[in-house]
Design a protein around this motif. Structure first.
Motif, PDB file in Angstrom:
ATOM      1  N   SER A   1      -9.001  -9.047  11.844  1.00 22.79           N
ATOM      2  CA  SER A   1     -10.326  -8.622  12.365  1.00 22.79           C
ATOM      3  C   SER A   1     -10.191  -8.427  13.580  1.00 22.79           C
ATOM      4  CB  SER A   1     -11.274  -9.597  11.891  1.00 22.79           C
ATOM      5  OG  SER A   1     -11.032 -11.029  12.564  1.00 22.79           O
ATOM      6  N   ARG A   2     -11.239  -7.591  14.004  1.00 20.93           N
ATOM      7  CA  ARG A   2     -11.223  -7.333  15.530  1.00 20.93           C
ATOM      8  C   ARG A   2     -11.765  -8.385  16.193  1.00 20.93           C
ATOM      9  NH1 ARG A   2     -12.030  -2.347  18.771  1.00 20.93           N
ATOM     10  NH2 ARG A   2     -11.700  -1.365  16.855  1.00 20.93           N
TER      11      ARG A   2
ATOM     12  N   ALA B   1      -3.902   2.211  10.742  1.00 20.15           N
ATOM     13  CA  ALA B   1      -4.836   1.363  11.609  1.00 20.15           C
ATOM     14  C   ALA B   1      -5.916   0.553  10.524  1.00 20.15           C
ATOM     15  CB  ALA B   1      -5.574   2.167  12.569  1.00 20.15           C
ATOM     16  N   ARG B   2      -6.534   1.428   9.517  1.00 16.42           N
ATOM     17  CA  ARG B   2      -7.221   0.894   8.774  1.00 16.42           C
ATOM     18  C   ARG B   2      -6.691  -0.182   7.686  1.00 16.42           C
ATOM     19  NH1 ARG B   2     -10.299   6.591   7.460  1.00 16.42           N
ATOM     20  NH2 ARG B   2     -11.664   6.547   9.248  1.00 16.42           N
ATOM     21  N   ALA B   3      -5.526   0.342   7.390  1.00 14.17           N
ATOM     22  CA  ALA B   3      -4.732  -1.002   6.543  1.00 14.17           C
ATOM     23  C   ALA B   3      -4.775  -2.112   7.381  1.00 14.17           C
ATOM     24  CB  ALA B   3      -3.285  -0.444   6.132  1.00 14.17           C
TER      25      ALA B   3
ATOM     26  N   GLU C   1       0.884  -1.329  -0.106  1.00 13.41           N
ATOM     27  CA  GLU C   1      -0.058   0.156   0.110  1.00 13.41           C
ATOM     28  C   GLU C   1       0.674   1.228   0.115  1.00 13.41           C
ATOM     29  OE1 GLU C   1      -3.377   0.443   2.406  1.00 13.41           O
ATOM     30  OE2 GLU C   1      -4.359  -1.484   1.792  1.00 13.41           O
TER      31      GLU C   1
ATOM     32  N   LEU D   1      -4.404   6.884  11.596  1.00 13.98           N
ATOM     33  CA  LEU D   1      -5.644   6.101  11.170  1.00 13.98           C
ATOM     34  C   LEU D   1      -5.456   5.410   9.937  1.00 13.98           C
ATOM     35  CD1 LEU D   1      -8.600   6.120  11.992  1.00 13.98           C
ATOM     36  CD2 LEU D   1      -9.084   8.272  10.716  1.00 13.98           C
ATOM     37  N   SER D   2      -4.709   6.140   8.871  1.00  8.54           N
ATOM     38  CA  SER D   2      -4.716   5.357   7.631  1.00  8.54           C
ATOM     39  C   SER D   2      -3.929   4.026   8.008  1.00  8.54           C
ATOM     40  CB  SER D   2      -4.043   6.071   6.498  1.00  8.54           C
ATOM     41  OG  SER D   2      -2.668   6.605   6.981  1.00  8.54           O
TER      42      SER D   2
ATOM     43  N   HIS E   1      -8.112  -3.125  19.503  1.00  5.88           N
ATOM     44  CA  HIS E   1      -8.029  -2.950  18.235  1.00  5.88           C
ATOM     45  C   HIS E   1      -7.164  -3.841  17.692  1.00  5.88           C
ATOM     46  CE1 HIS E   1      -7.493  -0.587  14.479  1.00  5.88           C
ATOM     47  NE2 HIS E   1      -8.695  -0.069  14.735  1.00  5.88           N
TER      48      HIS E   1
ATOM     49  N   GLU F   1      -6.565  -3.312   9.721  1.00  2.59           N
ATOM     50  CA  GLU F   1      -7.978  -3.841   9.973  1.00  2.59           C
ATOM     51  C   GLU F   1      -8.339  -4.659   8.676  1.00  2.59           C
ATOM     52  OE1 GLU F   1     -10.299  -0.228  10.574  1.00  2.59           O
ATOM     53  OE2 GLU F   1     -10.830  -1.119  12.790  1.00  2.59           O
ATOM     54  N   LYS F   2      -7.544  -4.369   7.421  1.00  2.00           N
ATOM     55  CA  LYS F   2      -8.064  -5.238   6.296  1.00  2.00           C
ATOM     56  C   LYS F   2      -7.450  -6.622   6.535  1.00  2.00           C
ATOM     57  CE  LYS F   2      -7.922  -1.246   3.137  1.00  2.00           C
ATOM     58  NZ  LYS F   2      -6.894  -0.884   2.110  1.00  2.00           N
TER      59      LYS F   2
END
Length: 186
Positions: free
Chosen positions: A69-70, A61-63, A48, A58-59, A75, A65-66
């Motif tokens: 999974s929680r 953390a979002r990556a 990425e 944040l970006s 987190h 999360e892909k």
């Protein structure tokens, strides 16, 4: 993505995420973050960052999360961020140096008490106290044992003191705390 405790340091979390190799990121996330999905997360980050470097937490953390999974309240990026923070600030190196300096400044009979909240920190404290509380060193290749030049502590706690169930209920953050105590020899 900074995470520096000392603004004079040059290395930031963004530098690590955007410049470390996939192998180095994997090692970092596995060793310092104890992250089971270290390789998959490192691979995704390297992929990425080619199109858009990571600049904000944040970006990142979002990556993550892909990939992860929680599960429960934690987190999925928690362990990766822990590893980044520890690397940026050389927290384990600072702990080792702090133990050396503090122990050298203790008066005979003074006690050093260390509370660790992470298994890597606790291992460093445990090994430091063990190495400094052995009067003799013995290795198979030596004809006889030798006096330990670092022998300057007496262990007060042979095992770490951990919070009781009652304390953990009253203070959930204490659940991972481990207290170790040693006394400076005269």
């Amino acid at each position: 993505l900074d995470m520096r405790m000392d603004p004079k340091r040059t290395l930031t979390a963004a530098d690590i995420v955007n410049k470390y190799s996939e192998e180095d990121l994997t090692r970092l996330f596995r060793d310092l973050g104890e992250e089971p999905a270290a390789r998959r997360i490192a691979s995704l980050i390297v992929k990425e960052r080619k199109s858009m470097p990571f600049r904000e937490t944040l970006s990142l953390a979002r990556a993550i999360e892909k990939v992860v999974s929680r599960h429960g309240r934690r987190h999925p990026a928690t362990q990766v961020f822990q590893a980044l923070r520890m690397e940026v600030n050389d927290e384990l190196g600072a702990l080792e140096e702090g133990l050396r300096v503090l122990t050298s400044r203790l008066d005979p009979g003074a006690r050093i008490a260390v509370i660790s909240f992470h298994s890597l920190e606790d291992r460093i404290v445990k090994n430091f106290f063990r190495d400094h509380s052995r009067e003799w060193l013995d290795r198979p290749e030596w004809p006889e044992p030798k006096r330990n030049p670092e022998y300057d502590l007496n262990l007060i706690t042979s095992k770490p003191v951990e919070p009781s169930a009652e304390e953990q209920r009253a203070n959930p953050r204490s659940r991972s705390a481990k207290l170790r105590v040693a006394e400076k020899l005269g």
